[in-house]
Scaffold this motif. Structure first.
Motif, mmCIF file in Angstrom:
data_model
loop_
_atom_site.group_PDB
_atom_site.id
_atom_site.type_symbol
_atom_site.label_atom_id
_atom_site.label_comp_id
_atom_site.label_asym_id
_atom_site.label_seq_id
_atom_site.Cartn_x
_atom_site.Cartn_y
_atom_site.Cartn_z
ATOM 1 N N ASP A 101 0.826 -1.215 0.000
ATOM 2 C CA ASP A 101 0.000 0.000 0.000
ATOM 3 C C ASP A 101 0.854 1.257 0.000
ATOM 4 O O ASP A 101 0.422 2.309 -0.480
ATOM 5 C CB ASP A 101 -0.925 0.002 1.218
ATOM 6 N N TYR A 102 2.059 1.157 0.562
ATOM 7 C CA TYR A 102 2.961 2.312 0.598
ATOM 8 C C TYR A 102 4.352 1.840 0.977
ATOM 9 O O TYR A 102 4.534 0.745 1.532
ATOM 10 C CB TYR A 102 2.477 3.373 1.598
ATOM 11 N N ASP A 115 6.882 6.489 -1.148
ATOM 12 C CA ASP A 115 5.673 7.296 -0.988
ATOM 13 C C ASP A 115 5.811 8.258 0.189
ATOM 14 O O ASP A 115 5.255 9.354 0.181
ATOM 15 C CB ASP A 115 4.465 6.389 -0.738
ATOM 16 N N PHE A 169 -2.690 6.369 2.462
ATOM 17 C CA PHE A 169 -2.336 5.617 1.256
ATOM 18 C C PHE A 169 -3.088 4.294 1.175
ATOM 19 O O PHE A 169 -3.369 3.655 2.183
ATOM 20 C CB PHE A 169 -0.826 5.327 1.242
ATOM 21 N N ARG A 226 -0.550 2.094 -3.154
ATOM 22 C CA ARG A 226 0.451 3.049 -3.652
ATOM 23 C C ARG A 226 -0.187 4.321 -4.206
ATOM 24 O O ARG A 226 0.470 5.080 -4.937
ATOM 25 C CB ARG A 226 1.378 2.414 -4.710
ATOM 26 N N GLU A 227 -1.433 4.575 -3.853
ATOM 27 C CA GLU A 227 -2.096 5.826 -4.212
ATOM 28 C C GLU A 227 -2.271 6.674 -2.962
ATOM 29 O O GLU A 227 -2.577 6.162 -1.892
ATOM 30 C CB GLU A 227 -3.468 5.570 -4.845
ATOM 31 N N ARG A 228 -2.105 7.973 -3.113
ATOM 32 C CA ARG A 228 -2.221 8.904 -1.995
ATOM 33 C C ARG A 228 -3.583 9.580 -2.000
ATOM 34 O O ARG A 228 -4.099 9.969 -3.052
ATOM 35 C CB ARG A 228 -1.126 9.972 -2.107
#
Length: 265
Positions: free
Chosen positions: A107-108, A156, A253, A256-258
């Motif tokens: 995820d991050y 990230d 996050f 890998r999206e903020r």
């Protein structure tokens, strides 16, 4: 929303408790999201585990991933569990780490500097032995490493960005334009820095954090907990401090999206 993106567990060799212990503690603390982010193995080493207290073994990494993914499912509806990792910034091995990390459903990724130019961030005795001029050079070297880590595109979140302030006496009193160069690089690279609340000594804090806000640097929160009971420690105080200096949102996050969420006082 209450969250913590920086936690460790017993696999790394210098933390206590299982992954489940940290999740249960997060629920007790009223968190909405808990990120599990133990240290990556030393992927570039020929040994499976060159340090028993530095990180998990390479052979343990797939099981770490599997366990957190399974716990995500088990705790669905109770708390959102996120799969993260803390990866040292090692310029000479960057592409190796990039390829390994890309193979897993993270995820991050937190990027942290624990050693730079052969200097360990915990080596206070080395720091005390330096001349005033050399201390300034070391501070500039550290900020240059942070700037490089921001630009490399692997991370990230940047972990404990001003960590030397915890271990090097008088560090915060040394003023250098390298700090502004670093903050500009972070902002231009669109990477998030964490407010790391470990050891009751937040980093970054004070002047550097206010300058980070002026440069448009985005922030998130990580306790850097090495014991389950410290999950989410100082979250409310950090949120209040950020609000007071002008921040109104911070980053979370998934995959890998903020996503930016409001800071609640």
């Amino acid at each position: 929303m209450k969250f913590d993106f920086h936690t460790h567990h017993e696999r790394c060799g210098h933390a206590a408790g299982s992954v489940r212990d940290y999740i249960e503690s997060a629920i007790e603390q009223g968190l909405n999201m808990i990120g599990i982010s133990d240290h990556t193995p030393f992927f570039a080493s020929a040994e499976d585990r060159p340090s028993l207290t530095g990180s998990m073994a390479k052979s343990e990494f797939p099981e770490y991933i599997r366990e957190v993914v399974e716990l995500k499912k088990q705790y669905h509806g109770k708390i959102e569990v996120l799969l993260g990792i803390e990866a040292d910034f090692l310029p000479e091995h960057l592409e190796l780490y990039r390829s390994v990390i890309a193979a897993y459903p993270l995820d991050y990724v937190i990027g942290s500097v624990h050693e730079f130019a052969g200097i360990g961030i915990y080596d206070s005795a080395y720091w005390e032995s330096l001349t005033a001029a050399r201390k300034m050079e070391v501070k500039k070297l550290f900020y240059d490493y942070i700037a490089q880590s921001a630009k490399c595109g692997l991370y990230d979140i940047l972990g404990h960005v001003d960590s030397l302030n915890r271990y090097f006496n008088g560090y915060s009193e040394l003023r250098t334009e390298a700090a502004d160069v670093m903050l500009k690089a972070v902002a231009e690279s669109d990477v998030v820095i964490e407010i790391n609340s470990s050891d009751n000594h937040w980093v970054p804090d004070g002047d550097l954090l206010e300058r980070a806000h002026r440069y448009g640097v985005k922030v998130t929160f990580g306790s850097d907990a090495h014991e389950p009971e410290r999950v989410g420690e100082h979250f409310a105080a950090v949120a209040g401090h950020l609000y007071d200096i002008g921040y109104r949102e911070w980053a979370v996050f998934r995959h890998r999206e903020r996503f930016m969420v409001p800071i609640a006082r």
